[in-house]
Design a protein around this motif. Structure first.
Motif, mmCIF file in Angstrom:
data_model
loop_
_atom_site.group_PDB
_atom_site.id
_atom_site.type_symbol
_atom_site.label_atom_id
_atom_site.label_comp_id
_atom_site.label_asym_id
_atom_site.label_seq_id
_atom_site.Cartn_x
_atom_site.Cartn_y
_atom_site.Cartn_z
ATOM 1 N N LEU A 79 0.828 -1.211 0.000
ATOM 2 C CA LEU A 79 0.000 0.000 0.000
ATOM 3 C C LEU A 79 0.857 1.253 0.000
ATOM 4 C CD1 LEU A 79 -2.841 -0.709 2.588
ATOM 5 C CD2 LEU A 79 -3.043 -0.544 0.106
ATOM 6 N N ASP A 80 0.380 2.255 -0.739
ATOM 7 C CA ASP A 80 1.010 3.572 -0.704
ATOM 8 C C ASP A 80 0.395 4.424 0.403
ATOM 9 O OD1 ASP A 80 2.789 3.281 -2.966
ATOM 10 O OD2 ASP A 80 0.998 3.366 -4.236
ATOM 11 N N VAL A 81 -0.936 4.374 0.508
ATOM 12 C CA VAL A 81 -1.624 5.256 1.457
ATOM 13 C C VAL A 81 -3.017 4.705 1.785
ATOM 14 C CG1 VAL A 81 -2.579 6.758 -0.353
ATOM 15 C CG2 VAL A 81 -2.204 7.695 1.923
ATOM 16 N N VAL A 82 -3.470 5.042 2.982
ATOM 17 C CA VAL A 82 -4.836 4.752 3.421
ATOM 18 C C VAL A 82 -5.483 6.103 3.719
ATOM 19 C CG1 VAL A 82 -6.266 3.684 5.215
ATOM 20 C CG2 VAL A 82 -4.194 2.524 4.402
ATOM 21 N N VAL A 83 -6.578 6.402 3.030
ATOM 22 C CA VAL A 83 -7.294 7.655 3.248
ATOM 23 C C VAL A 83 -8.567 7.351 4.029
ATOM 24 C CG1 VAL A 83 -8.531 9.576 2.169
ATOM 25 C CG2 VAL A 83 -6.380 8.760 1.184
ATOM 26 N N LYS A 84 -8.659 7.930 5.207
ATOM 27 C CA LYS A 84 -9.844 7.746 6.046
ATOM 28 C C LYS A 84 -10.783 8.935 5.842
ATOM 29 C CE LYS A 84 -11.528 7.347 10.743
ATOM 30 N NZ LYS A 84 -11.230 7.566 12.161
ATOM 31 N N LEU A 85 -12.009 8.634 5.404
ATOM 32 C CA LEU A 85 -13.026 9.673 5.257
ATOM 33 C C LEU A 85 -13.750 9.828 6.590
ATOM 34 C CD1 LEU A 85 -14.496 8.765 1.754
ATOM 35 C CD2 LEU A 85 -12.995 10.666 2.348
ATOM 36 N N GLU A 86 -13.647 10.996 7.150
ATOM 37 C CA GLU A 86 -14.238 11.294 8.455
ATOM 38 C C GLU A 86 -15.612 11.940 8.250
ATOM 39 O OE1 GLU A 86 -12.397 10.342 10.992
ATOM 40 O OE2 GLU A 86 -13.117 11.417 12.719
ATOM 41 N N VAL A 87 -16.678 11.252 8.692
ATOM 42 C CA VAL A 87 -18.052 11.742 8.545
ATOM 43 C C VAL A 87 -18.802 11.422 9.836
ATOM 44 C CG1 VAL A 87 -20.196 11.570 7.208
ATOM 45 C CG2 VAL A 87 -17.992 11.309 6.051
ATOM 46 N N PRO A 88 -19.521 12.395 10.425
ATOM 47 C CA PRO A 88 -20.290 12.119 11.644
ATOM 48 C C PRO A 88 -21.390 11.069 11.402
ATOM 49 C CG PRO A 88 -20.165 14.495 11.231
ATOM 50 C CD PRO A 88 -19.615 13.798 10.019
ATOM 51 N N ASN A 89 -21.684 10.279 12.432
ATOM 52 C CA ASN A 89 -22.682 9.211 12.312
ATOM 53 C C ASN A 89 -24.045 9.718 11.854
ATOM 54 O OD1 ASN A 89 -20.822 7.294 13.032
ATOM 55 N ND2 ASN A 89 -21.707 6.867 15.036
ATOM 56 N N GLU A 90 -24.471 10.888 12.330
ATOM 57 C CA GLU A 90 -25.786 11.412 11.945
ATOM 58 C C GLU A 90 -25.857 11.623 10.428
ATOM 59 O OE1 GLU A 90 -23.726 13.529 14.145
ATOM 60 O OE2 GLU A 90 -24.295 12.056 15.668
ATOM 61 N N ALA A 91 -24.784 12.159 9.866
ATOM 62 C CA ALA A 91 -24.738 12.385 8.415
ATOM 63 C C ALA A 91 -24.749 11.059 7.663
ATOM 64 C CB ALA A 91 -23.503 13.206 8.043
ATOM 65 N N ILE A 92 -24.078 10.061 8.217
ATOM 66 C CA ILE A 92 -24.049 8.740 7.581
ATOM 67 C C ILE A 92 -25.444 8.126 7.544
ATOM 68 C CG2 ILE A 92 -23.278 6.349 7.925
ATOM 69 C CD1 ILE A 92 -20.543 7.574 8.734
ATOM 70 N N VAL A 93 -26.154 8.184 8.668
ATOM 71 C CA VAL A 93 -27.507 7.622 8.710
ATOM 72 C C VAL A 93 -28.389 8.332 7.685
ATOM 73 C CG1 VAL A 93 -29.579 7.302 10.120
ATOM 74 C CG2 VAL A 93 -27.324 6.805 11.091
ATOM 75 N N ASP A 94 -28.293 9.652 7.621
ATOM 76 C CA ASP A 94 -29.085 10.408 6.641
ATOM 77 C C ASP A 94 -28.754 9.980 5.204
ATOM 78 O OD1 ASP A 94 -30.248 11.788 8.733
ATOM 79 O OD2 ASP A 94 -29.035 13.598 8.455
ATOM 80 N N ARG A 95 -27.457 9.833 4.886
ATOM 81 C CA ARG A 95 -27.042 9.415 3.545
ATOM 82 C C ARG A 95 -27.598 8.030 3.205
ATOM 83 N NH1 ARG A 95 -20.547 10.709 3.115
ATOM 84 N NH2 ARG A 95 -20.691 12.982 3.235
ATOM 85 N N CYS A 96 -27.497 7.111 4.164
ATOM 86 C CA CYS A 96 -27.935 5.739 3.908
ATOM 87 C C CYS A 96 -29.449 5.649 3.746
ATOM 88 C CB CYS A 96 -27.446 4.806 5.009
ATOM 89 S SG CYS A 96 -25.655 4.505 4.917
ATOM 90 N N VAL A 97 -30.198 6.470 4.470
ATOM 91 C CA VAL A 97 -31.658 6.483 4.313
ATOM 92 C C VAL A 97 -32.005 6.903 2.888
ATOM 93 C CG1 VAL A 97 -33.759 7.712 4.992
ATOM 94 C CG2 VAL A 97 -32.237 6.794 6.746
ATOM 95 N N ILE A 98 -31.330 7.916 2.389
ATOM 96 C CA ILE A 98 -31.571 8.381 1.011
ATOM 97 C C ILE A 98 -31.235 7.266 0.020
ATOM 98 C CG2 ILE A 98 -30.754 9.985 -0.768
ATOM 99 C CD1 ILE A 98 -30.403 12.050 1.582
ATOM 100 N N ARG A 99 -30.096 6.604 0.216
ATOM 101 C CA ARG A 99 -29.680 5.527 -0.679
ATOM 102 C C ARG A 99 -30.633 4.334 -0.576
ATOM 103 N NH1 ARG A 99 -23.485 3.827 -0.156
ATOM 104 N NH2 ARG A 99 -24.267 2.709 1.648
ATOM 105 N N PHE A 100 -31.109 4.040 0.640
ATOM 106 C CA PHE A 100 -32.055 2.925 0.843
ATOM 107 C C PHE A 100 -33.350 3.195 0.086
ATOM 108 C CE2 PHE A 100 -35.523 1.051 3.464
ATOM 109 C CZ PHE A 100 -35.217 -0.284 3.274
ATOM 110 N N GLU A 101 -33.827 4.436 0.173
ATOM 111 C CA GLU A 101 -35.081 4.791 -0.519
ATOM 112 C C GLU A 101 -34.893 4.770 -2.035
ATOM 113 O OE1 GLU A 101 -36.085 8.504 1.336
ATOM 114 O OE2 GLU A 101 -36.857 7.508 3.130
ATOM 115 N N ALA A 102 -33.703 5.159 -2.520
ATOM 116 C CA ALA A 102 -33.453 5.208 -3.962
ATOM 117 C C ALA A 102 -33.124 3.839 -4.551
ATOM 118 C CB ALA A 102 -32.305 6.184 -4.261
ATOM 119 N N GLU A 103 -32.310 3.052 -3.841
ATOM 120 C CA GLU A 103 -31.798 1.796 -4.396
ATOM 121 C C GLU A 103 -32.394 0.548 -3.750
ATOM 122 O OE1 GLU A 103 -27.507 1.790 -4.392
ATOM 123 O OE2 GLU A 103 -27.439 3.907 -4.909
ATOM 124 N N GLY A 104 -32.969 0.700 -2.551
ATOM 125 C CA GLY A 104 -33.554 -0.441 -1.859
ATOM 126 C C GLY A 104 -32.551 -1.452 -1.338
#
Length: 193
Positions: free
Chosen positions: A107-132
């Motif tokens: 490996l050259d590098v590991v990039v960690k994307l830092e996102v608060p849990n509340e934002a993650i839940v909101d994103r996943c709800v949108i994706r769940f409704e769109a993609e099931g």
């Protein structure tokens, strides 16, 4: 460029990997996509994976490592790769290092994307409704975030100790997040040169 995009479920790893794939001309290897292909094919692995994923659980390490090693050994991954969704625990991180050493692709590098849990839940709800996708069900996402905090978050320290970790703010417009990742990659490659 041999890169792991790391972060909680729903942090944007897949989205950003797809964007970086174009820029670097290397494959985006998503364990989630590999597993969904097995599920769609209704293979034995796919059936087992589906029942575990629907319950918000992770696959056993040896199964995932075999899938990853096979994929990384394909010719298109020789110049580099973007690995998304793996490793998910310290044992996987250690095993991945062994596989990458064996195939001559450290490996050259590991990039960690830092996102608060509340934002993650909101994103996943949108994706769940769109993609099931069943793994984006809000209850399943909360369970996955709990597993991430317990099992996966320590992987960041594993790579930090090896000087491979770059932490990037994963909140904001897609282009802004992509720009932050590219800046981190540039910094990482300059440091290793």
């Amino acid at each position: 460029m041999r890169l792991v995009l790391f972060g909680a479920p729903g942090s944007g790893k897949g989205t950003q990997a797809a964007r970086l794939k174009q820029d670097f001309g290397i494959p985006h290897i998503s364990t989630g996509d590999l597993l969904r292909a097995e599920i769609k094919a209704e293979s034995e692995l796919g059936k087992k994976a589906k029942s575990l994923m629907d319950a918000g659980q992770l696959l056993p390490d040896d199964i995932m490592l075999g899938i990853i090693e096979h994929r990384l050994s394909e010719p298109d991954a020789k110049p580099g790769f973007i690995l998304d969704g793996y490793p998910r625990n310290l044992a996987q991180a250690d095993a991945l290092d062994g596989v990458l050493a064996r195939i001559g692709q450290p490996l050259d590098v590991v990039v960690k994307l830092e996102v608060p849990n509340e934002a993650i839940v909101d994103r996943c709800v949108i994706r769940f409704e769109a993609e099931g996708r069943p793994d984006d069900n809000p209850d399943t996402v909360k369970k996955r975030l709990s597993i991430y905090a317990e099992q996966t978050a320590p992987v960041a320290e594993f790579y930090a100790k090896r000087g491979k970790l770059k932490v990037v703010d994963g909140v904001g417009e897609l282009d802004d997040v992509t720009g932050r990742i590219k800046a981190a990659l540039k910094e990482a490659t300059a440091a290793s040169a």
